[in-house]
Design a protein around this motif. Structure first.
Motif, PDB file in Angstrom:
ATOM      1  N   PHE A 120       0.816  -1.213   0.000  1.00 19.91           N
ATOM      2  CA  PHE A 120       0.000   0.000   0.000  1.00 19.91           C
ATOM      3  C   PHE A 120       0.853   1.267   0.000  1.00 19.91           C
ATOM      4  CE2 PHE A 120      -2.445   3.367   2.142  1.00 19.91           C
ATOM      5  CZ  PHE A 120      -3.495   3.456   1.249  1.00 19.91           C
ATOM      6  N   ASP A 121       1.798   1.355   0.923  1.00 25.03           N
ATOM      7  CA  ASP A 121       2.575   2.598   1.020  1.00 25.03           C
ATOM      8  C   ASP A 121       4.038   2.367   1.372  1.00 25.03           C
ATOM      9  OD1 ASP A 121       2.356   1.777   3.631  1.00 25.03           O
ATOM     10  OD2 ASP A 121       1.342   3.585   4.370  1.00 25.03           O
ATOM     11  N   GLY A 122       4.501   1.122   1.285  1.00 27.93           N
ATOM     12  CA  GLY A 122       5.900   0.841   1.588  1.00 27.93           C
ATOM     13  C   GLY A 122       6.215   0.797   3.071  1.00 27.93           C
ATOM     14  N   GLU A 123       5.199   0.891   3.940  1.00 29.01           N
ATOM     15  CA  GLU A 123       5.411   0.900   5.391  1.00 29.01           C
ATOM     16  C   GLU A 123       4.898  -0.411   5.984  1.00 29.01           C
ATOM     17  OE1 GLU A 123       6.921   3.108   7.191  1.00 29.01           O
ATOM     18  OE2 GLU A 123       7.156   4.776   5.791  1.00 29.01           O
ATOM     19  N   GLY A 124       5.468  -1.506   5.545  1.00 28.57           N
ATOM     20  CA  GLY A 124       4.975  -2.813   5.941  1.00 28.57           C
ATOM     21  C   GLY A 124       5.113  -3.135   7.413  1.00 28.57           C
ATOM     22  N   LEU A 125       6.002  -2.446   8.136  1.00 32.71           N
ATOM     23  CA  LEU A 125       6.168  -2.711   9.561  1.00 32.71           C
ATOM     24  C   LEU A 125       5.141  -1.989  10.421  1.00 32.71           C
ATOM     25  CD1 LEU A 125      10.064  -2.562   9.989  1.00 32.71           C
ATOM     26  CD2 LEU A 125       8.615  -4.555   9.591  1.00 32.71           C
ATOM     27  N   ARG A 126       4.430  -1.021   9.841  1.00 32.27           N
ATOM     28  CA  ARG A 126       3.454  -0.265  10.611  1.00 32.27           C
ATOM     29  C   ARG A 126       2.212  -1.111  10.866  1.00 32.27           C
ATOM     30  NH1 ARG A 126       4.486   5.276  10.473  1.00 32.27           N
ATOM     31  NH2 ARG A 126       2.853   5.363  12.070  1.00 32.27           N
ATOM     32  N   ALA A 127       1.678  -1.010  12.075  1.00 38.87           N
ATOM     33  CA  ALA A 127       0.563  -1.870  12.484  1.00 38.87           C
ATOM     34  C   ALA A 127      -0.690  -1.639  11.645  1.00 38.87           C
ATOM     35  CB  ALA A 127       0.259  -1.646  13.962  1.00 38.87           C
ATOM     36  N   TYR A 128      -0.843  -0.433  11.070  1.00 43.33           N
ATOM     37  CA  TYR A 128      -2.058  -0.184  10.287  1.00 43.33           C
ATOM     38  C   TYR A 128      -2.079  -0.973   8.984  1.00 43.33           C
ATOM     39  CZ  TYR A 128       0.752   3.250   7.587  1.00 43.33           C
ATOM     40  OH  TYR A 128       1.713   3.863   6.819  1.00 43.33           O
ATOM     41  N   ASN A 129      -0.949  -1.546   8.585  1.00 44.52           N
ATOM     42  CA  ASN A 129      -0.892  -2.349   7.365  1.00 44.52           C
ATOM     43  C   ASN A 129      -1.059  -3.845   7.619  1.00 44.52           C
ATOM     44  OD1 ASN A 129      -0.607  -0.712   5.001  1.00 44.52           O
ATOM     45  ND2 ASN A 129       1.422  -0.092   5.704  1.00 44.52           N
ATOM     46  N   VAL A 130      -1.299  -4.239   8.856  1.00 42.92           N
ATOM     47  CA  VAL A 130      -1.515  -5.658   9.160  1.00 42.92           C
ATOM     48  C   VAL A 130      -2.779  -6.143   8.454  1.00 42.92           C
ATOM     49  CG1 VAL A 130      -2.173  -7.254  11.004  1.00 42.92           C
ATOM     50  CG2 VAL A 130      -0.286  -5.654  11.350  1.00 42.92           C
ATOM     51  N   GLY A 131      -2.707  -7.324   7.854  1.00 40.06           N
ATOM     52  CA  GLY A 131      -3.842  -7.867   7.123  1.00 40.06           C
ATOM     53  C   GLY A 131      -4.732  -8.743   7.985  1.00 40.06           C
ATOM     54  N   PRO A 132      -5.947  -9.040   7.513  1.00 40.41           N
ATOM     55  CA  PRO A 132      -6.885  -9.878   8.264  1.00 40.41           C
ATOM     56  C   PRO A 132      -6.355 -11.293   8.463  1.00 40.41           C
ATOM     57  CG  PRO A 132      -7.974  -8.769   6.419  1.00 40.41           C
ATOM     58  CD  PRO A 132      -6.509  -8.597   6.217  1.00 40.41           C
ATOM     59  N   ASP A 133      -6.781 -11.908   9.555  1.00 41.37           N
ATOM     60  CA  ASP A 133      -6.399 -13.279   9.864  1.00 41.37           C
ATOM     61  C   ASP A 133      -7.485 -13.858  10.761  1.00 41.37           C
ATOM     62  OD1 ASP A 133      -5.117 -15.660  10.983  1.00 41.37           O
ATOM     63  OD2 ASP A 133      -3.236 -14.816  10.225  1.00 41.37           O
ATOM     64  N   ALA A 134      -7.984 -15.041  10.426  1.00 43.30           N
ATOM     65  CA  ALA A 134      -9.031 -15.652  11.243  1.00 43.30           C
ATOM     66  C   ALA A 134      -8.579 -15.882  12.673  1.00 43.30           C
ATOM     67  CB  ALA A 134      -9.487 -16.968  10.618  1.00 43.30           C
ATOM     68  N   LEU A 135      -7.254 -16.026  12.865  1.00 47.81           N
ATOM     69  CA  LEU A 135      -6.686 -16.148  14.209  1.00 47.81           C
ATOM     70  C   LEU A 135      -5.709 -14.991  14.407  1.00 47.81           C
ATOM     71  CD1 LEU A 135      -6.575 -17.823  16.811  1.00 47.81           C
ATOM     72  CD2 LEU A 135      -4.734 -19.178  15.795  1.00 47.81           C
ATOM     73  N   LEU A 136      -6.270 -13.820  14.592  1.00 50.62           N
ATOM     74  CA  LEU A 136      -5.460 -12.618  14.791  1.00 50.62           C
ATOM     75  C   LEU A 136      -5.176 -12.478  16.283  1.00 50.62           C
ATOM     76  CD1 LEU A 136      -4.479  -9.972  13.178  1.00 50.62           C
ATOM     77  CD2 LEU A 136      -6.445  -8.888  14.299  1.00 50.62           C
ATOM     78  N   ILE A 137      -3.926 -12.589  16.673  1.00 48.82           N
ATOM     79  CA  ILE A 137      -3.550 -12.490  18.085  1.00 48.82           C
ATOM     80  C   ILE A 137      -2.673 -11.255  18.258  1.00 48.82           C
ATOM     81  CG2 ILE A 137      -2.404 -13.610  20.033  1.00 48.82           C
ATOM     82  CD1 ILE A 137      -2.888 -16.290  18.670  1.00 48.82           C
ATOM     83  N   GLY A 138      -3.093 -10.358  19.129  1.00 49.61           N
ATOM     84  CA  GLY A 138      -2.293  -9.169  19.409  1.00 49.61           C
ATOM     85  C   GLY A 138      -2.037  -8.317  18.182  1.00 49.61           C
ATOM     86  N   PHE A 139      -2.965  -8.342  17.233  1.00 52.83           N
ATOM     87  CA  PHE A 139      -2.851  -7.562  15.996  1.00 52.83           C
ATOM     88  C   PHE A 139      -1.573  -7.887  15.218  1.00 52.83           C
ATOM     89  CE2 PHE A 139      -5.437  -4.998  18.912  1.00 52.83           C
ATOM     90  CZ  PHE A 139      -6.603  -4.940  18.179  1.00 52.83           C
TER      91      PHE A 139
END
Length: 559
Positions: free
Chosen positions: A227-246
């Motif tokens: 999206f914007d080259g900031e893959g480490l930023r938490a807002y770029n985390v993708g969906p996961d059926a087992l999302l733990i601690g974002f």
């Protein structure tokens, strides 16, 4: 007063600008408002305005979307075209835009009193624009209406193989299966509590594997940098059926007062991760402390390393930040093993992916917070991954038609979902939920439901229609209270503080590089409440905040 009545002239017409108009224009305005007073009792300006009788309105098709390359659209329909109120004072948006030096920009503004049929402000409001995070208003409204405010999403634990021993020292000779149910806010603490339920059933040692079932969502692998080259930023985390601690590592900063330095710790801490910190504690107010911090993350080193430098004011108590350092498989393997062992458990095998087999035995579950609470985090904090998962859950947990077989039998939940859902299913579920409530918009383009997209589109007028529909919904209190309160909390906590708007408006914000937006509800000085929307797209959008703040203040003052 209007001639022949004791009803005061509506406040929006009682302005210096209107009083200077010619008599003919005054008569036109009176005629436009006459339906409000026919056969009604005397009112005061602060009382709710009587509702006009149903009237036929001209129809016009809205413009086609500007971008249809990827997401699904609703078929075009004809619908009422907004009709501006005669001679209503209009906001000086041209002056605001010029003062803000926006440059090339596409700006729209919409205002309508809730419970009425005509907009007050309609400036470019039918143009399709990128709403940024204002798209979350559609996702959260659809979830409230379709799933219900009390709906929850369950994470479940199952076992295969044989159990032996008892008390606290029992063992499972087999596998422990954990199935994700799409809980968008499953924290580290929540997951620890779930595994603690397993420990309390007498299972301490697992002579096998912990198997993670994330099959509820059928999503392709995504590049977090896309999206914007900031893959480490938490807002770029993708969906996961087992999302733990974002899927993020929390770096907590604790002040060492004797050394005047900040000590940095990681939670969860990946095995053997090295943390180098040389962060000075300085005097002064906290402010935007992250801008004074230097950070460098090297997750692919062996061992991984995180380095911090710069300074943070001593006034910044409990400072922390989140970074998505690892891909989901590696992160989950680390977190699940660490939490199981922290709870006193022993794992002889590994952590791997796989579905829950049909003969697995149910052990424990943890339900998410209800939808009414989840949407507060989504809208107040503008949480992207939670919004994306909520849209997927619209498809995964969509209500069934009358007579359809239930997905989950009475008693223990079924270990296998009826069907994995993908992004196309989620888009259809969202648009269908809106259409079922009379909200079909031909310009609407849905991508992921969070606004973290260059493709999503909606007009200000139709976003206003969503707000007006939500106001008339039984779930209105839950919906409105999920929006940031201006000058108080959420993404609006630092804006318009101490102004006449503070505490009198619930406003969702939207922010992308080339898009800024606000949408929500404002209580005017008359006591009436208004749905307001403004979206500004273009190269100059980054400086649009002053325009939006003046717009909110204007509605508060004139409304």
């Amino acid at each position: 007063m209007i001639a022949g009545t004791t009803t005061p002239l509506p406040r929006r017409f009682a302005s210096p600008h209107f009083s200077k108009t010619a008599g003919a224009r005054l008569l036109a305005a009176v005629a436009a408002w006459s339906f409000y007073i026919e056969g009604t009792a005397q009112t005061t300006p602060a009382e709710p305005r009587p509702q006009p009788p149903a009237q036929a309105q001209p129809t016009a098709a809205l413009p086609a979307p500007t971008n249809t390359s990827n997401p699904a659209q609703i078929p075009a329909i004809s619908q009422p075209a907004p009709v501006a109120m005669v001679m209503a004072p209009q906001p000086p948006v041209g002056e605001w835009i010029a003062a803000a030096r926006l440059g090339p920009a596409q700006a729209s503004f919409f205002v309508q009193e809730v419970g009425t049929g005509l907009p007050w402000v309609d400036i470019n409001a039918r143009d399709a624009q990128n709403p940024a995070s204002l798209m979350k208003l559609l996702t959260t409204y659809a979830a409230l209406e379709s799933l219900g405010p009390a709906a929850t999403f369950r994470t479940t634990v199952w076992a295969t193989g044989q159990r032996s021993g008892g008390g606290e020292g029992g063992r499972l000779v087999g596998n422990l299966h954990i199935r994700g149910g799409g809980d968008p806010a499953l924290t580290i603490e929540d997951f620890w509590s779930l595994l603690r339920q397993v420990r309390l059933q007498g299972i301490r040692e697992i002579r096998g594997d912990i198997v993670l079932d994330r099959s509820l969502y059928n999503l392709p692998d995504a590049d977090p940098n896309a999206f914007d080259g900031e893959g480490l930023r938490a807002y770029n985390v993708g969906p996961d059926a087992l999302l733990i601690g974002f899927k993020s590592v929390r770096f907590a900063f604790a002040l060492d007062e004797t050394q005047k330095q900040w000590v940095v710790t990681a939670d969860p801490k990946p095995p053997r991760m090295r943390i180098d910190a040389n962060v000075a504690a300085t005097p002064g107010p906290c402010g935007e402390w992250r801008s004074q911090l230097t950070m460098n993350f090297e997750p692919d080193l062996n061992p991984p390393r995180a380095s911090f430098g710069g300074k943070i004011p001593s006034a910044c108590a409990n400072a922390d930040l989140y970074r998505a350092l690892f891909l989901p498989d590696r992160y989950l393997a680390t977190v699940v093993r660490q939490i199981w062992e922290d709870s006193g458990g022993i794992l002889t095998g590994g952590v791997k992916a796989g579905e829950v087999p049909a003969d697995a035995r149910f052990l424990a579950e943890r339900a998410s917070r209800p939808v009414a609470e989840l949407i507060r985090d989504i809208n107040k904090r503008s949480n992207n991954v939670m919004a994306r998962m909520l849209m997927l859950n619209l498809a995964a947990y969509a209500p069934k038609p009358p007579g359809a077989a239930a997905d989950t039998p009475t008693g223990a939940p079924a270990p296998k979902p009826q069907q994995a859902v993908g992004l196309a299913d989620a888009r259809m579920a969202l648009t269908s939920a809106l259409a079922a409530r009379g909200l079909s918009f031909p310009e609407l383009v849905v991508d992921n439901g969070s606004g973290l997209s260059r493709q999503e589109r909606i007009s200000a007028a139709n976003l206003g229609r969503v707000l007006l529909a939500a106001w008339s919904s039984p779930s209105m209190p839950e919906y409105m209270s999920s929006l940031p309160l201006v000058g108080v909390d959420g993404t609006m906590r630092r804006r318009l503080q101490g102004s006449a708007v503070t505490g009198f408006a619930h406003i969702k914000t939207g922010t992308l590089r080339d898009s800024r937006g606000i949408a929500g509800y404002v209580v005017g000085s008359s006591g009436r409440r208004y749905a307001v929307v403004s979206i500004i797209n273009g190269e100059g959008a980054a400086t649009a905040q002053s325009v939006h703040d003046q717009f909110l203040a204007w509605v508060r003052d004139r409304g």
